[in-house]
Design a protein around this motif. Structure first.
Motif, short mmCIF file in Angstrom:
data_model
loop_
_atom_site.label_atom_id
_atom_site.label_comp_id
_atom_site.label_asym_id
_atom_site.label_seq_id
_atom_site.Cartn_x
_atom_site.Cartn_y
_atom_site.Cartn_z
N GLU A 10 0.83 -1.21 0.00
CA GLU A 10 0.00 0.00 0.00
C GLU A 10 0.86 1.25 0.00
O GLU A 10 0.57 2.22 -0.71
N GLU A 11 1.95 1.24 0.78
CA GLU A 11 2.86 2.38 0.81
C GLU A 11 3.50 2.61 -0.55
O GLU A 11 3.78 3.76 -0.94
N LEU A 12 3.73 1.53 -1.29
CA LEU A 12 4.39 1.62 -2.58
C LEU A 12 3.42 1.91 -3.72
O LEU A 12 3.82 2.00 -4.88
N GLY A 13 2.14 2.06 -3.39
CA GLY A 13 1.15 2.41 -4.40
C GLY A 13 0.71 1.26 -5.28
O GLY A 13 0.24 1.49 -6.41
N ALA A 14 0.84 0.03 -4.81
CA ALA A 14 0.45 -1.12 -5.60
C ALA A 14 -1.06 -1.20 -5.74
O ALA A 14 -1.82 -0.68 -4.92
N ARG A 15 -1.51 -1.88 -6.79
CA ARG A 15 -2.94 -2.14 -7.01
C ARG A 15 -3.29 -3.39 -6.20
O ARG A 15 -3.23 -4.51 -6.70
N LEU A 16 -3.65 -3.21 -4.96
CA LEU A 16 -3.84 -4.33 -4.04
C LEU A 16 -5.24 -4.32 -3.44
O LEU A 16 -5.73 -3.29 -2.98
N VAL A 17 -5.84 -5.51 -3.42
CA VAL A 17 -7.09 -5.72 -2.68
C VAL A 17 -6.81 -6.79 -1.62
O VAL A 17 -6.33 -7.88 -1.94
N ASN A 18 -7.07 -6.47 -0.37
CA ASN A 18 -6.82 -7.39 0.73
C ASN A 18 -8.16 -7.74 1.39
O ASN A 18 -8.92 -6.84 1.76
N THR A 19 -8.45 -9.04 1.52
CA THR A 19 -9.74 -9.47 2.04
C THR A 19 -9.56 -10.55 3.10
O THR A 19 -8.87 -11.55 2.86
N LEU A 20 -10.18 -10.34 4.26
CA LEU A 20 -10.23 -11.36 5.30
C LEU A 20 -11.59 -12.04 5.23
O LEU A 20 -12.63 -11.40 5.43
N HIS A 21 -11.61 -13.34 4.93
CA HIS A 21 -12.85 -14.09 4.81
C HIS A 21 -13.18 -14.79 6.14
O HIS A 21 -12.29 -15.15 6.90
N PHE A 22 -14.47 -14.99 6.38
CA PHE A 22 -14.95 -15.74 7.55
C PHE A 22 -14.44 -15.14 8.86
O PHE A 22 -14.11 -15.85 9.81
N GLU A 23 -14.38 -13.83 8.90
CA GLU A 23 -13.80 -13.12 10.05
C GLU A 23 -14.52 -13.43 11.34
O GLU A 23 -13.90 -13.51 12.41
N ASP A 24 -15.83 -13.63 11.28
CA ASP A 24 -16.62 -13.83 12.49
C ASP A 24 -16.88 -15.30 12.78
O ASP A 24 -17.72 -15.63 13.64
N GLU A 25 -16.18 -16.18 12.10
CA GLU A 25 -16.33 -17.62 12.33
C GLU A 25 -15.06 -18.17 12.94
O GLU A 25 -13.98 -17.63 12.76
N PRO A 26 -15.17 -19.26 13.69
CA PRO A 26 -13.97 -19.87 14.27
C PRO A 26 -13.01 -20.32 13.16
O PRO A 26 -13.44 -20.76 12.09
N ALA A 27 -11.73 -20.19 13.44
CA ALA A 27 -10.73 -20.66 12.48
C ALA A 27 -10.90 -22.16 12.25
O ALA A 27 -11.04 -22.92 13.20
N SER A 28 -10.92 -22.56 10.99
CA SER A 28 -11.12 -23.98 10.69
C SER A 28 -10.49 -24.33 9.36
O SER A 28 -10.37 -23.49 8.47
N ILE A 29 -10.09 -25.60 9.23
CA ILE A 29 -9.56 -26.08 7.97
C ILE A 29 -10.64 -26.05 6.88
O ILE A 29 -10.36 -25.85 5.70
N ASP A 30 -11.88 -26.24 7.29
CA ASP A 30 -13.00 -26.15 6.35
C ASP A 30 -12.99 -24.80 5.65
O ASP A 30 -13.01 -24.71 4.41
N ASN A 31 -12.93 -23.72 6.43
CA ASN A 31 -12.93 -22.39 5.84
C ASN A 31 -11.63 -22.09 5.10
O ASN A 31 -11.63 -21.30 4.15
#
Length: 347
Positions: free
Chosen positions: A318-339
């Motif tokens: 982001e500091e370098l001005g890259a075209r970046l999209v960052n996404t955290l999926h299943f944020e409100d669910e317990p960490a799991s191998i399924d997800n």
């Protein structure tokens, strides 16, 4: 899938795929398809598997899934098995010459994680059978829907230690468990370029012994999942040298997108690229960058460095001005191998 967790995953039945995975498989109508694939998985001959009922085109021509065995790469000892899913109608008589050329020019390459193998081989392994919802064939079909109209290539890891630990030593220096040792000149980009060229020739998408590669209008998206992200990371370290290479420079310009999907490996560092000079080259490439993660990798207190490196990767780009999209999926669910696996469908 991160190797430091693989023993727990494969030995504990309580961690078997949840109903959501079964739902994904059912929704894509892949169970019947997989049986056909399993019966034919040992052969790379013939025109390829026709997947009836999956996105048929104007003449009823469905997508084609072809298994290519021991495709040669950059050096004689570097070979990889590959799957190619061609879009519906790509080889159809109803396609004009212009449409056929466009179909042949848009490509996606996917590097899978641990456990992931051909359907037939996974079915023979007690530790792999429970994860067949994420076999290479099934993932190819998921990606075919995610990237309609493109040729999808799935690159099988050249070595599967104990049938579960993927090792991409053709792309990056690695130990038995697939932990990488990155360097600026290992040849990952050269190997991928050679694999695609030879694979396209074998699949009839490129005339044999073409004078140049890539062909005009060629575009490429690179996707790494879990352990497969080590390949993308190695390519990032090679960008500076490759940009001045007369063969590799046109190939680099064809890369439009790079996707990191919940990267993880058994080493204690370098799960994400944090070297600022390497990331400067990545930002300057102009490619659209996508980081998709889940709590399974970036919020594991036993591997806290993964989350720290991911944050540094994102912040620096982001500091370098890259075209970046960052996404955290299943944020409100317990960490799991399924997800962790589900990010392949959700990104």
């Amino acid at each position: 899938m991160d190797d430091s967790q693989s023993t727990d995953i494969t030995s504990n039945p309580s961690l078997a795929p949840m109903s959501s995975i079964r739902a994904i498989a059912a929704g894509l109508s892949l169970i019947a398809v997989a049986r056909t694939m399993s019966a034919a998985a040992g052969s790379s001959e013939g025109p390829g598997l026709c997947l009836a009922g999956v996105g048929a085109s104007c003449s009823g021509s469905p997508p084609r899934l072809i298994r290519l065995t021991a495709v040669p790469g950059y050096e004689p000892h570097r070979v990889n098995d590959m799957l190619l899913l061609s879009p519906a109608g790509a080889h159809s008589r109803c396609s004009s010459d212009t449409e056929a050329a466009e179909d042949g020019n848009r490509h996606v390459v996917f590097f899978p994680g641990d456990i992931q193998n051909f359907q037939h081989e996974m079915s023979l392994q007690p530790e792999g059978a429970q994860w067949q919802c994420w076999s290479l064939e099934r993932v190819a079909l998921i990606l075919g829907r995610r990237f309609p109209g493109r040729h999808v290539w799935v690159v099988r890891a050249s070595r599967m230690y104990l049938h579960k630990f993927s090792c991409y030593h053709n792309f990056v220096e690695s130990n038995l468990f697939g932990a990488p040792e990155h360097s600026p000149d290992y040849g990952a980009l050269r190997h991928l370029r050679a694999l695609l060229r030879h694979g396209m020739e074998q699949a009839g998408l490129l005339p044999p012994a073409s004078p140049s590669f890539p062909p005009p209008g060629f575009s490429l998206a690179l996707v790494g999942f879990s352990k497969g992200c080590v390949v993308l990371n190695q390519m990032v370290y090679e960008l500076a040298g490759a940009r001045t290479d007369p063969e590799l420079a046109p190939f680099l310009r064809s890369v439009t997108d790079m996707y990191w999907l919940d990267g993880g490996h058994p080493g204690g560092s370098e799960t994400w690229v944090t070297d600022r000079r390497a990331l400067q080259e990545l930002a300057a490439s102009g490619a659209a960058l996508h980081a998709h993660v889940t709590p399974y990798e970036v919020r594991d207190p036993m591997r806290a460095w993964v989350g720290r490196e991911h944050r540094r990767f994102v912040r620096t780009l982001e500091e370098l001005g890259a075209r970046l999209v960052n996404t955290l999926h299943f944020e409100d669910e317990p960490a799991s191998i399924d997800n962790h696996f589900r990010v392949i469908q959700e990104f």
